[in-house]
Design an enzyme around this catalytic site. Structure first.
Site, PDB file in Angstrom:
ATOM      1  N   TYR A   1      -1.816   2.314  28.977  1.00  0.00           N
ATOM      2  CA  TYR A   1      -1.551   3.580  28.295  1.00  0.00           C
ATOM      3  C   TYR A   1      -2.618   3.893  27.252  1.00  0.00           C
ATOM      4  O   TYR A   1      -2.938   5.059  27.021  1.00  0.00           O
ATOM      5  CB  TYR A   1      -0.197   3.526  27.575  1.00  0.00           C
TER       6      TYR A   1
ATOM      7  N   LYS B   1       2.818  -9.167  36.498  1.00  0.00           N
ATOM      8  CA  LYS B   1       2.197  -9.098  37.824  1.00  0.00           C
ATOM      9  C   LYS B   1       1.075 -10.144  37.815  1.00  0.00           C
ATOM     10  O   LYS B   1      -0.092  -9.848  38.113  1.00  0.00           O
ATOM     11  CB  LYS B   1       1.682  -7.667  38.086  1.00  0.00           C
TER      12      LYS B   1
ATOM     13  N   ASP C   1       7.518  -6.134  41.003  1.00  0.00           N
ATOM     14  CA  ASP C   1       8.093  -5.568  42.230  1.00  0.00           C
ATOM     15  C   ASP C   1       9.448  -6.198  42.517  1.00  0.00           C
ATOM     16  O   ASP C   1      10.423  -5.517  42.856  1.00  0.00           O
ATOM     17  CB  ASP C   1       7.128  -5.696  43.425  1.00  0.00           C
TER      18      ASP C   1
ATOM     19  N   ASP D   1       7.898   1.353  31.302  1.00  0.00           N
ATOM     20  CA  ASP D   1       8.171   2.777  31.518  1.00  0.00           C
ATOM     21  C   ASP D   1       8.980   2.952  32.803  1.00  0.00           C
ATOM     22  O   ASP D   1      10.005   3.631  32.824  1.00  0.00           O
ATOM     23  CB  ASP D   1       6.841   3.541  31.620  1.00  0.00           C
TER      24      ASP D   1
ATOM     25  N   ASP E   1      13.433   3.518  33.285  1.00  0.00           N
ATOM     26  CA  ASP E   1      14.056   4.663  33.975  1.00  0.00           C
ATOM     27  C   ASP E   1      14.988   4.163  35.074  1.00  0.00           C
ATOM     28  O   ASP E   1      16.092   4.679  35.251  1.00  0.00           O
ATOM     29  CB  ASP E   1      12.985   5.568  34.612  1.00  0.00           C
TER      30      ASP E   1
HETATM   31  C1  IPM Z   1       8.890   7.528  28.091  1.00  0.00           C
HETATM   32  C2  IPM Z   1       8.143   8.693  28.658  1.00  0.00           C
HETATM   33  C3  IPM Z   1       6.753   8.702  28.048  1.00  0.00           C
HETATM   34  C4  IPM Z   1       6.056   7.420  28.479  1.00  0.00           C
HETATM   35  C5  IPM Z   1       5.903   9.953  28.380  1.00  0.00           C
HETATM   36  C6  IPM Z   1       6.635  11.220  27.996  1.00  0.00           C
HETATM   37  C7  IPM Z   1       4.561   9.899  27.737  1.00  0.00           C
HETATM   38  O1  IPM Z   1       8.120   8.636  30.044  1.00  0.00           O
HETATM   39  O2  IPM Z   1       9.104   7.486  26.865  1.00  0.00           O
HETATM   40  O3  IPM Z   1       9.274   6.642  28.864  1.00  0.00           O
HETATM   41  O4  IPM Z   1       5.466   7.372  29.560  1.00  0.00           O
HETATM   42  O5  IPM Z   1       6.120   6.451  27.732  1.00  0.00           O
HETATM   43 MG    MG Z   2       9.258   7.058  30.865  1.00  0.00          MG
END
Ligand code: IPM
Ligand code: MG
Length: 356
Positions: free
Chosen positions: A135, A190, A222, A246, A250
């Site tokens: 990042y 990884k 993975d 990240d 999710d």
């Molecule tokens: C998160 C989001 C951010 C990230 C984006 C909005 C930059 O997806 O907080 O997980 O990738 O960290």
């Molecule tokens: Mg995110």
């Protein structure tokens, strides 16, 4: 206690309004100051993270953040896109430790896309490193390839990198968090392919020796993605880098069927923190008064606990949220037969009432 309130874009303003309502009902002494961020700040000041907003964030003890982003900004140059606001805050405040709990609320078990028996009682914590990795790694950019399959072709590149102290400090955070939970850390890497993550694995193993009471295991990313949908309850604390965190966070939040309920915290070494819902700005439902404010209200509770040293108030909010769920109140995202559908403001009002 000074709190910077940054509502942002999309549903950000609506959900933050409810969290502020709840904070004000606590009769604690806060100074709340609001500033624009993300697309809203771009519209107002020409930049997603204006100097004045950054200054406020730096001075505050904690930041209550809504969400940023809208498709309408996708065509802007990268430096002006709403996402740069959250990345800039993380970087400038050194918010390296990101806590993303994934909890399956008993009343919402059926809302998960997985079988109820796989997720009922689920309570895992993802500790994501937030200021390093690909990042932020330099160099990055565009250039002409000098090797690979197409020398001479146009190429884009980013750099994955971690220094030893960055890995050490996030490992400590994860082990310490595990001590307060079920004493198990899964480090996700990884290492079979990437130098950066062999280094990661070696250092996490080293730090783990200082925590003999915590069980440490390692998993390739993975496989971790697979295990999260196969046997999510086998995890306690997951610690991983910025990029993998990240993606996995999710995935984990969706398992709970209640992404509208999940708070998150990003802390620096001074315990200053940014608190935000795990979900995004949801521009498709913005302004309709239907967004679920509970993730933001629960983020405010995390803020009271971690940055403002107000454990009792944090627990009061969490108990109030439990109470409104038990009363059967649901925003559309978590609504099901036999429950009462309410809007954003009604949900906030119900939490305020339940505080009493
Ligand atoms: C998160 C989001 C951010 C990230 C984006 C909005 C930059 O997806 O907080 O997980 O990738 O960290
Ligand atoms: Mg995110």
């Amino acid at each position: 206690m000074k709190i910077a309130v940054l509502p942002g874009d999309g549903i950000g303003t609506e959900i933050i309004a409810e969290a502020v309502k709840v904070l004000k009902a606590l009769d604690l002494k806060f100074e709340l100051e609001t500033a624009p961020v993300g697309g809203a700040a771009y519209e107002a000041a020409g930049h997603p993270l204006p100097e004045s907003t950054l200054k406020l964030a730096k001075e505050a003890d904690a930041i209550l953040f809504g969400a940023v982003g809208d498709w309408k900004y996708d065509k802007l140059e990268r430096a002006l896109r709403p996402e740069q606001a959250i990345l800039g805050l993380r970087k400038h405040l050194g918010l390296f430790a990101n806590f993303r709990p994934a909890i399956c609320y008993e009343q919402l078990t059926h809302a998960s896309s997985l079988k109820p028996e796989l997720v009922s009682g689920l309570d895992i914590l993802i500790v994501r490193e937030l200021t390093g990795d690909i990042y932020f790694g330099q160099p990055r950019g565009k250039r002409t390839a000098t090797d690979g399959a197409f020398p001479g072709a146009e190429e884009a590149f980013d750099t994955m990198r971690y220094t030893r102290p960055e890995i050490e400090r996030i490992a400590h955070v994860a082990f310490q968090a595990a001590r307060k939970r079920n004493k198990k850390v899964t480090s996700v890497d990884k290492a079979n392919v990437l130098e950066t993550f062999q280094f990661w694995k070696d250092i996490v193993t080293e730090i783990g020796q200082q925590y003999p009471d915590v069980k440490l295991d390692h998993m390739y990313v993975d496989n971790a993605a697979m295990q999260l949908v196969k046997a999510p309850k086998s995890f306690d604390v997951i610690v991983t880098g910025n990029m993998f965190g990240d993606i996995l966070s999710d995935e984990a939040s969706m398992l709970t069927g209640s992404i509208g309920m999940l708070p998150s915290a990003s802390l620096n070494s001074k315990n200053q923190g940014l608190y935000e819902p795990s979900h995004g700005s949801a521009p498709d439902i913005a302004g309709k008064g239907v967004a679920n404010p509970l993730a933001t209200i629960l983020s405010a509770a995390m803020m009271l606990r971690f940055s403002l040293n107000q454990e009792a108030a944090a627990q009061r909010i969490e108990a109030a949220v439990q109470k409104v769920l038990a009363q059967g109140l649901r925003t559309p995202d978590i609504h099901s037969a036999g429950t009462t559908q309410v809007g954003t403001a009604q949900m906030g009002d119900a939490v305020v009432k339940a505080l009493a």
